[in-house]
Every structure is written in structure tokens, then in C-alpha cells.
Design a protein around this motif. Structure first.
Motif, PDB file in Angstrom:
ATOM      1  N   LEU A   1       0.844  -1.311  -0.012  1.00 36.44           N
ATOM      2  CA  LEU A   1       0.149  -0.059  -0.174  1.00 36.44           C
ATOM      3  C   LEU A   1       0.912   1.288  -0.045  1.00 36.44           C
ATOM      4  CD1 LEU A   1      -2.866  -0.304   2.723  1.00 36.44           C
ATOM      5  CD2 LEU A   1      -3.158   0.571   0.130  1.00 36.44           C
ATOM      6  N   ILE A   2       1.962   1.191   0.767  1.00 41.50           N
ATOM      7  CA  ILE A   2       2.764   2.496   1.261  1.00 41.50           C
ATOM      8  C   ILE A   2       3.571   2.617  -0.489  1.00 41.50           C
ATOM      9  CG2 ILE A   2       4.910   3.312   2.201  1.00 41.50           C
ATOM     10  CD1 ILE A   2       3.891   1.802   4.568  1.00 41.50           C
ATOM     11  N   SER A   3       4.090   1.722  -1.167  1.00 42.62           N
ATOM     12  CA  SER A   3       4.686   1.660  -2.367  1.00 42.62           C
ATOM     13  C   SER A   3       3.617   2.418  -3.353  1.00 42.62           C
ATOM     14  CB  SER A   3       5.175   0.523  -2.790  1.00 42.62           C
ATOM     15  OG  SER A   3       6.402   0.305  -2.339  1.00 42.62           O
ATOM     16  N   TYR A   4       2.132   1.798  -3.180  1.00 39.64           N
ATOM     17  CA  TYR A   4       1.265   2.186  -4.255  1.00 39.64           C
ATOM     18  C   TYR A   4       0.921   3.772  -4.243  1.00 39.64           C
ATOM     19  CZ  TYR A   4      -2.619   2.611  -7.083  1.00 39.64           C
ATOM     20  OH  TYR A   4      -3.410   2.820  -8.102  1.00 39.64           O
ATOM     21  N   LEU A   5       0.948   4.221  -2.843  1.00 44.84           N
ATOM     22  CA  LEU A   5       0.495   5.611  -2.544  1.00 44.84           C
ATOM     23  C   LEU A   5       1.617   6.268  -2.736  1.00 44.84           C
ATOM     24  CD1 LEU A   5      -1.540   5.369   0.633  1.00 44.84           C
ATOM     25  CD2 LEU A   5      -2.409   5.731  -1.686  1.00 44.84           C
ATOM     26  N   THR A   6       3.050   5.875  -2.713  1.00 45.35           N
ATOM     27  CA  THR A   6       4.090   6.536  -3.127  1.00 45.35           C
ATOM     28  C   THR A   6       3.977   6.904  -4.501  1.00 45.35           C
ATOM     29  OG1 THR A   6       5.230   5.686  -1.590  1.00 45.35           O
ATOM     30  CG2 THR A   6       6.669   6.754  -3.158  1.00 45.35           C
TER      31      THR A   6
ATOM     32  N   VAL B   1      -7.543  -8.838   7.471  1.00 44.21           N
ATOM     33  CA  VAL B   1      -6.641  -7.750   7.428  1.00 44.21           C
ATOM     34  C   VAL B   1      -7.219  -6.363   7.495  1.00 44.21           C
ATOM     35  CG1 VAL B   1      -4.548  -8.922   6.243  1.00 44.21           C
ATOM     36  CG2 VAL B   1      -6.018  -7.581   4.896  1.00 44.21           C
ATOM     37  N   ALA B   2      -8.506  -5.980   6.998  1.00 48.40           N
ATOM     38  CA  ALA B   2      -9.007  -5.142   6.706  1.00 48.40           C
ATOM     39  C   ALA B   2      -9.114  -3.957   7.793  1.00 48.40           C
ATOM     40  CB  ALA B   2     -10.657  -5.232   5.984  1.00 48.40           C
ATOM     41  N   ASP B   3      -9.557  -4.568   8.948  1.00 48.21           N
ATOM     42  CA  ASP B   3      -9.617  -3.737   9.990  1.00 48.21           C
ATOM     43  C   ASP B   3      -8.049  -2.830  10.376  1.00 48.21           C
ATOM     44  OD1 ASP B   3     -12.324  -3.540   9.976  1.00 48.21           O
ATOM     45  OD2 ASP B   3     -12.464  -5.277  11.386  1.00 48.21           O
ATOM     46  N   TYR B   4      -7.242  -3.807  10.413  1.00 49.59           N
ATOM     47  CA  TYR B   4      -5.792  -3.249  10.534  1.00 49.59           C
ATOM     48  C   TYR B   4      -5.226  -2.446   9.811  1.00 49.59           C
ATOM     49  CZ  TYR B   4      -6.121  -7.358  13.758  1.00 49.59           C
ATOM     50  OH  TYR B   4      -6.541  -8.016  14.844  1.00 49.59           O
ATOM     51  N   LEU B   5      -5.676  -2.164   8.708  1.00 42.66           N
ATOM     52  CA  LEU B   5      -5.151  -1.409   7.457  1.00 42.66           C
ATOM     53  C   LEU B   5      -4.759  -0.236   7.747  1.00 42.66           C
ATOM     54  CD1 LEU B   5      -6.247  -3.246   3.921  1.00 42.66           C
ATOM     55  CD2 LEU B   5      -3.938  -3.141   5.165  1.00 42.66           C
TER      56      LEU B   5
ATOM     57  N   THR C   1      -5.829  -2.099  -6.306  1.00 44.32           N
ATOM     58  CA  THR C   1      -4.425  -2.536  -6.140  1.00 44.32           C
ATOM     59  C   THR C   1      -4.176  -3.650  -4.750  1.00 44.32           C
ATOM     60  OG1 THR C   1      -3.685  -0.615  -6.974  1.00 44.32           O
ATOM     61  CG2 THR C   1      -2.012  -1.986  -5.807  1.00 44.32           C
ATOM     62  N   LEU C   2      -5.051  -3.229  -3.695  1.00 39.76           N
ATOM     63  CA  LEU C   2      -5.233  -4.154  -2.551  1.00 39.76           C
ATOM     64  C   LEU C   2      -5.686  -5.757  -2.864  1.00 39.76           C
ATOM     65  CD1 LEU C   2      -6.513  -2.124   0.479  1.00 39.76           C
ATOM     66  CD2 LEU C   2      -4.477  -3.646   0.345  1.00 39.76           C
TER      67      LEU C   2
ATOM     68  N   VAL D   1       9.561   2.878  -9.553  1.00 43.46           N
ATOM     69  CA  VAL D   1       8.837   3.382  -8.465  1.00 43.46           C
ATOM     70  C   VAL D   1       7.976   2.246  -7.828  1.00 43.46           C
ATOM     71  CG1 VAL D   1       6.679   3.709  -9.841  1.00 43.46           C
ATOM     72  CG2 VAL D   1       7.297   5.096  -7.862  1.00 43.46           C
ATOM     73  N   GLN D   2       8.166   1.033  -8.316  1.00 43.72           N
ATOM     74  CA  GLN D   2       7.474  -0.189  -7.537  1.00 43.72           C
ATOM     75  C   GLN D   2       8.016  -0.424  -5.997  1.00 43.72           C
ATOM     76  OE1 GLN D   2       6.441  -3.779  -9.574  1.00 43.72           O
ATOM     77  NE2 GLN D   2       4.609  -3.058 -10.059  1.00 43.72           N
ATOM     78  N   ASP D   3       9.256  -0.194  -5.994  1.00 46.94           N
ATOM     79  CA  ASP D   3      10.073   0.162  -4.835  1.00 46.94           C
ATOM     80  C   ASP D   3       9.915   1.333  -4.299  1.00 46.94           C
ATOM     81  OD1 ASP D   3      11.452  -0.026  -2.386  1.00 46.94           O
ATOM     82  OD2 ASP D   3      12.831  -1.640  -3.167  1.00 46.94           O
ATOM     83  N   GLY D   4       8.892   1.847  -3.477  1.00 46.08           N
ATOM     84  CA  GLY D   4       8.863   2.979  -3.295  1.00 46.08           C
ATOM     85  C   GLY D   4       9.970   3.793  -2.638  1.00 46.08           C
ATOM     86  N   GLU D   5      10.545   3.122  -1.604  1.00 46.48           N
ATOM     87  CA  GLU D   5      11.569   3.628  -0.698  1.00 46.48           C
ATOM     88  C   GLU D   5      12.998   3.831  -1.751  1.00 46.48           C
ATOM     89  OE1 GLU D   5      10.350   4.954   2.020  1.00 46.48           O
ATOM     90  OE2 GLU D   5       8.382   3.969   1.316  1.00 46.48           O
ATOM     91  N   ARG D   6      13.155   2.805  -2.416  1.00 42.38           N
ATOM     92  CA  ARG D   6      14.731   3.029  -3.059  1.00 42.38           C
ATOM     93  C   ARG D   6      14.274   4.228  -4.124  1.00 42.38           C
ATOM     94  NH1 ARG D   6      18.138  -1.887  -4.124  1.00 42.38           N
ATOM     95  NH2 ARG D   6      17.216  -2.883  -2.326  1.00 42.38           N
TER      96      ARG D   6
END
Lengths: 128, 128
Positions: free
Chosen positions: A14-19, B82-86, B13-14, A50-55
């Protein structure tokens, strides 16, 4: 099934996707205010993965640090905006997608059993 | 910034990602109970692109429909788990990742200004 691990990996994805979405947002914003930099960021993004957001961000910081900081801000903002909707969207999204897949498959099964009932004589003509 | 569109794309994406995790789960389960089918699913998955989850499932349904149905069930189960933890994981995950990126960048900036202050004489003492 290691649910904890899966949840962690899911949040990383998710984080990579939002990046990626933050990068797209900044490219669009720059297209309005500073087209040459928008083009530069576009080219940088097609060069770096960009698939690896942090890199990707580390690489961007080395070249244009203000864009790096800007994307950090935008992705945090995006996360704030979408986070609370995710559980509901995910649940209904999966249920809908599953219903559609089951439906399609049941249709296919019905069509198959219509034309190939075992032991029935072959169709009369059909040359293709 | 079209947040609604971004939220929708994020949930898509999820779903694809959880489909991939469901496939991995079923491959691992089959490795215990039916190794040849586990191998078959592994090979099928490296042939078909699982990044587009719905297309992958359609292709799987055409070849082994019971595996298709099984993956639908597993991905729905995973989503429930996983939904509620996201929201929380996403928020803290992005905050952490951002803090780390900012920290790294500040360190790099400090190093750069240590060695290349333009025109200034080398610093007398101050080591920290």
C-alpha cells in the motif's frame, strides 16, 4: 497462513502504491506550475523503478531533494485521506469481484454442459 | 488531486495483492496435501500474470475451476483478516517510512556541507 506477515506485506505494498500515486500527483501539479520539472520528474520516474517506493525516493533525494520532500508530504496526505475508507472498500470490493467471478464461471459451466452432455450424439453437421 | 479516484485505484491494487497472497497460500497448502497440484499451480502462476488478479482468475477458471473457487474463498478470508488493521498500519507505516527518509536525507546533507562548503576554510575543530 501467517496473517500477521501478510498484513505487514500488504501495508508495505500500500505504501509503495501511494508513493506512486503521490509521484503522479506531483507530476500533474508541476505540469501546471513548472512544465520542464514535470517532464524531468516524468523521465526520472520512467528510469527509476517506482514499484519499490523507498528505493525510488532515495534515488530522487540524491538528484532533486525538494521533490523528494514534496512527495513524502503528498503520500502522507494521501494516506490520511484514504486510510479510513480502505476496510469498507476492500471488503465490498472483494465481495463484488468474487461474485462476478463466480457468476462468470457458472455461466461458462452452463454453456459447456449445454453443448457437451456426455453420451449425447455428436452434432449433425458443423464444419469449421 | 482526485482523492476518490485514488482511493478506488488503491482498493483495486489491494484486491490484486490479496489475490496474489491467496495464490501463495493455496500453493503452500497444496504442497502439504497434493504436491503435484501445488507444482502445477506454481507453474501456472509463473506463466500467467498475477498482477492483474481478475484476469489471472479468469484464466485459472478455464483450466482448474476448483482452484479458482478456492482462491476466491481464501482472498475473501484474507481481506476479512487484514481489513480492520489497514488504516492504522498504513498511517504508522507511512509516518515511519517518511521519518526514515527525512533522517537519511538530513544525514546526507550534513555530510555534504561538511566536505564542500564553498570558499570557506576547513573547519577548525567541532567534531560531533
Amino acid at each position: 497462513m501467517d496473517v500477521k506477515h501478510i498484513a505487514k506485506q500488504t501495508s508495505k505494498t500500500l505504501i509503495s502504491y501511494l508513493t506512486y500515486q503521490a509521484v503522479r500527483t506531483v507530476i500533474a501539479q508541476l505540469a501546471e506550475t513548472d512544465p520542464p520539472r514535470s517532464l524531468w520528474l516524468q523521465q526520472f520516474t520512467s528510469r527509476e523503478n517506482v514499484q519499490d517506493g523507498e528505493r525510488y525516493l532515495e534515488a530522487l533525494f540524491r538528484e532533486q531533494q525538494d521533490l523528494g520532500f514534496r512527495i513524502l508530504t503528498v503520500r502522507e496526505h494521501l494516506a490520511e485521506m484514504v486510510a479510513d475508507y480502505l476496510p469498507e472498500m476492500l471488503r465490498t470490493g472483494i465481495q463484488q469481484a468474487n461474485r462476478q467471478q463466480r457468476c462468470q464461471q457458472l455461466e461458462r459451466m452452463t454453456q459447456v454442459s449445454d453443448v457437451s452432455v456426455e453420451g449425447s450424439p455428436p452434432p449433425e453437421s458443423t464444419t469449421d
